[in-house]
Design an enzyme around this catalytic site. Structure first.
Site, PDB file in Angstrom:
ATOM      1  N   THR A 184       0.989  -1.226   0.502  1.00 25.73           N
ATOM      2  CA  THR A 184       0.241  -0.349  -0.352  1.00 25.73           C
ATOM      3  C   THR A 184       0.695   1.347  -0.137  1.00 25.73           C
ATOM      4  OG1 THR A 184      -1.897  -1.283   1.141  1.00 25.73           O
ATOM      5  CG2 THR A 184      -1.712   1.536   1.188  1.00 25.73           C
ATOM      6  N   ARG A 212     -14.945  -4.879   2.863  1.00 26.94           N
ATOM      7  CA  ARG A 212     -14.421  -4.634   4.000  1.00 26.94           C
ATOM      8  C   ARG A 212     -13.630  -3.199   3.650  1.00 26.94           C
ATOM      9  NH1 ARG A 212      -8.603  -3.617   4.152  1.00 26.94           N
ATOM     10  NH2 ARG A 212      -7.817  -3.882   6.472  1.00 26.94           N
ATOM     11  N   GLY A 214     -10.844  -0.566   5.109  1.00 28.77           N
ATOM     12  CA  GLY A 214      -9.525  -0.636   5.708  1.00 28.77           C
ATOM     13  C   GLY A 214      -9.512   1.342   6.906  1.00 28.77           C
ATOM     14  N   ASP A 215      -7.784   1.710   7.160  1.00 24.00           N
ATOM     15  CA  ASP A 215      -8.513   2.659   7.386  1.00 24.00           C
ATOM     16  C   ASP A 215      -7.705   3.242   6.479  1.00 24.00           C
ATOM     17  OD1 ASP A 215      -5.490   0.773   6.874  1.00 24.00           O
ATOM     18  OD2 ASP A 215      -4.504   2.699   7.624  1.00 24.00           O
ATOM     19  N   THR A 235       0.454   2.447   7.379  1.00 20.57           N
ATOM     20  CA  THR A 235       0.003   1.353   6.365  1.00 20.57           C
ATOM     21  C   THR A 235       0.348  -0.111   7.320  1.00 20.57           C
ATOM     22  OG1 THR A 235       1.045   0.002   4.286  1.00 20.57           O
ATOM     23  CG2 THR A 235       2.876   2.067   6.043  1.00 20.57           C
ATOM     24  N   GLY A 236      -0.242  -0.740   7.120  1.00 21.86           N
ATOM     25  CA  GLY A 236      -0.438  -2.103   7.345  1.00 21.86           C
ATOM     26  C   GLY A 236      -1.259  -2.332   7.918  1.00 21.86           C
ATOM     27  N   GLY A 238      -5.251  -2.508   8.573  1.00 20.29           N
ATOM     28  CA  GLY A 238      -5.973  -0.988   9.015  1.00 20.29           C
ATOM     29  C   GLY A 238      -7.082  -1.199  10.144  1.00 20.29           C
TER      30      GLY A 238
HETATM   31  C1  SD4 Z   1      -5.641  -1.935   4.542  1.00 17.77           C
HETATM   32  N1  SD4 Z   1      -3.490  -0.291   5.454  1.00 17.77           N
HETATM   33  O1  SD4 Z   1      -6.243  -1.747   3.781  1.00 17.77           O
HETATM   34  C2  SD4 Z   1      -4.401  -1.508   4.313  1.00 17.77           C
HETATM   35  C3  SD4 Z   1      -2.999  -2.314   3.688  1.00 17.77           C
HETATM   36  C4  SD4 Z   1      -1.964  -1.278   4.111  1.00 17.77           C
HETATM   37  O2  SD4 Z   1       0.525  -1.409   3.311  1.00 17.77           O
HETATM   38  O3  SD4 Z   1      -1.310  -0.633   4.459  1.00 17.77           O
HETATM   39  N2  SD4 Z   1      -0.817  -2.177   3.235  1.00 17.77           N
HETATM   40  O4  SD4 Z   1      -5.554  -2.408   5.704  1.00 17.77           O
END
Ligand code: SD4
Length: 324
Positions: A184, A212, A214-215, A235-236, A238
């Site tokens: 991401t 769904r 995410g953040d 990132t990560g 969410g």
């Molecule tokens: C999510 N934060 O959809 C995003 C995914 C992401 O590195 O950041 N991936 O949860």
């Protein structure tokens, strides 16, 4: 005559919502030069795309959009745009948001078949009284405004999905989030005038439940900008970032005088405090302040971000809380 909703809409519509306002006078004593930071190693390519515009004297808003579009077009990226992984039912649904120094913001969630969600988010920000459009409504909006369409998933991604489906992965299986399979992109830029903008774009959690979010499309979680202080992107995983309104938290910690790196570190520590089981739960934040200082911090090692200035084009490994 305005209806009640129309009246509210006319009030909430930001004062500065048109393309031409980007060149409005902006007063700041910033002299640190333009700068751009983006998550993960593919952030370098994104920064270079954004940098071209910053060099031409364009705004940070134009730069982060161009950077995000670069990654959205990358067919090798499995977490963003055309190359993104699908949900459990085989649909690639994309999330993106964008925010500028005037606290204007726009967002799309669960958008399928559109090449550049970040530009749809910007269009919503500049042309509607709303911040966020999702699903069928977002698609209808994008088609009405002639945004480029794409066919997803790519054939090779579809093959992977079909294989996954056969394997009948458990619904709650945790994704493994690391530098190899998590791509991401979140971008922050400050332009010559000191104006800060940010953007974030993703296909989200591979094989997620349909619908769904995410953040990444949520202002305050995946991205937050406040020109009084600075900006942050996440990132990560969410779900974990939303739980602590991650990017807003980073900005509020900078407001209290913390450096970008320290603010990201304390946000990661708060996130860790809110989770009993941190196994495999990678999250990271990067931030910039109005002095042009930047920093980042991640839960696990292996996260990096790309920095571009007039003289630098580098990848920076962030400090982290723990090792894999
Ligand atoms: C999510 N934060 O959809 C995003 C995914 C992401 O590195 O950041 N991936 O949860």
């Amino acid at each position: 005559k305005l209806s009640a909703v129309g009246l509210v809409a006319s009030i909430v519509k930001p004062a500065l919502a048109n393309e031409d306002t980007i060149s409005d006078p902006f007063f700041s004593d910033y002299n640190g030069g333009a700068k751009m930071i983006s998550t993960w190693s593919h952030g370098q390519e994104a920064n270079r795309a954004g940098w071209k515009l910053l060099e031409e004297g364009k705004s940070s808003l134009e730069a982060v959009e161009a950077g995000a579009r670069q990654t959205e077009s990358d067919v090798t990226n499995r977490s963003v745009g055309i190359g993104g992984m699908p949900d459990r039912e085989g649909h690639v649904t994309l999330d993106a948001c964008i925010m500028d120094w005037n606290s204007n913001c726009g967002s799309v969630g669960c958008l399928e078949g559109i090449a550049h969600p970040v530009s749809v988010a910007k269009h919503i920000m500049q042309n509607t009284p709303h911040v966020m459009l999702v699903g069928a409504g977002a698609k209808k909006y994008a088609l009405k405004h002639q945004f480029e369409t794409i066919k997803t998933p790519l054939p090779e991604v579809k093959k992977e999905w079909e294989k996954w489906k056969k394997e009948q992965a458990a619904i709650a299986k945790k994704p493994e989030i690391n530098h190899e399979n998590h791509d991401t992109i979140g971008l922050l830029a400050i332009d010559e005038a000191g104006r800060i903008s940010g953007a974030c774009t993703t296909s989200g959690w591979a094989y997620k439940l349909p619908g769904r979010l995410g953040d990444s499309p949520i202002i305050g979680s995946g991205l937050f900008i406040d020109q009084e202080v600075g900006g942050a992107v996440a990132t990560g995983l969410g779900e974990s970032i939303i739980r602590i309104a991650g990017s807003h938290t980073v900005v509020e910690l900078m407001r209290q005088g913390k450096s970008p790196e320290q603010a990201c570190k304390e946000t990661v520590e708060r996130l860790i405090r809110k989770h009993k089981d941190m196994s495999g739960l990678q999250c990271a934040f990067i931030a910039i302040n109005t002095k042009g200082e930047v920093g980042g911090f991640s839960v696990f090692n292996g996260f990096n971000y790309a920095l571009k200035t007039k003289d630098q084009d580098v990848l920076i490994d962030t400090p982290f809380d723990r090792k894999w």
